[in-house]
Write a protein that holds these residues in place. Structure first.
Motif: not given
Length: 57
Positions: A4-25
């Motif tokens: 039942n991964c949909e919520l976890e996918i969305e949570r991880l995606r948001a975290q990834l976008l934040k880290v990428a924005e803050d620290e770079g790709l």
């Protein structure tokens, strides 16, 4: 194992976008989160495909 991964996918995606924005790709944390997200999406898609096959059979 049930997935039942949909919520976890969305949570991880948001975290990834934040880290990428803050620290770079190319930061290590971005790459690690990206790989984790890939694995989770692959697991989710595998379970979806298995459910479709079960319905057909």
């Amino acid at each position: 194992m049930e997935c039942n991964c949909e919520l976890e996918i969305e949570r991880l995606r948001a975290q990834l976008l934040k880290v990428a924005e803050d620290e770079g790709l190319d930061s290590e944390r971005t790459v690690v989160l990206s790989r984790e997200l890939d694995l989770l999406i692959n697991e989710f898609e595998k379970h979806k495909a298995e459910n479709v096959i079960k319905k057909i059979l």
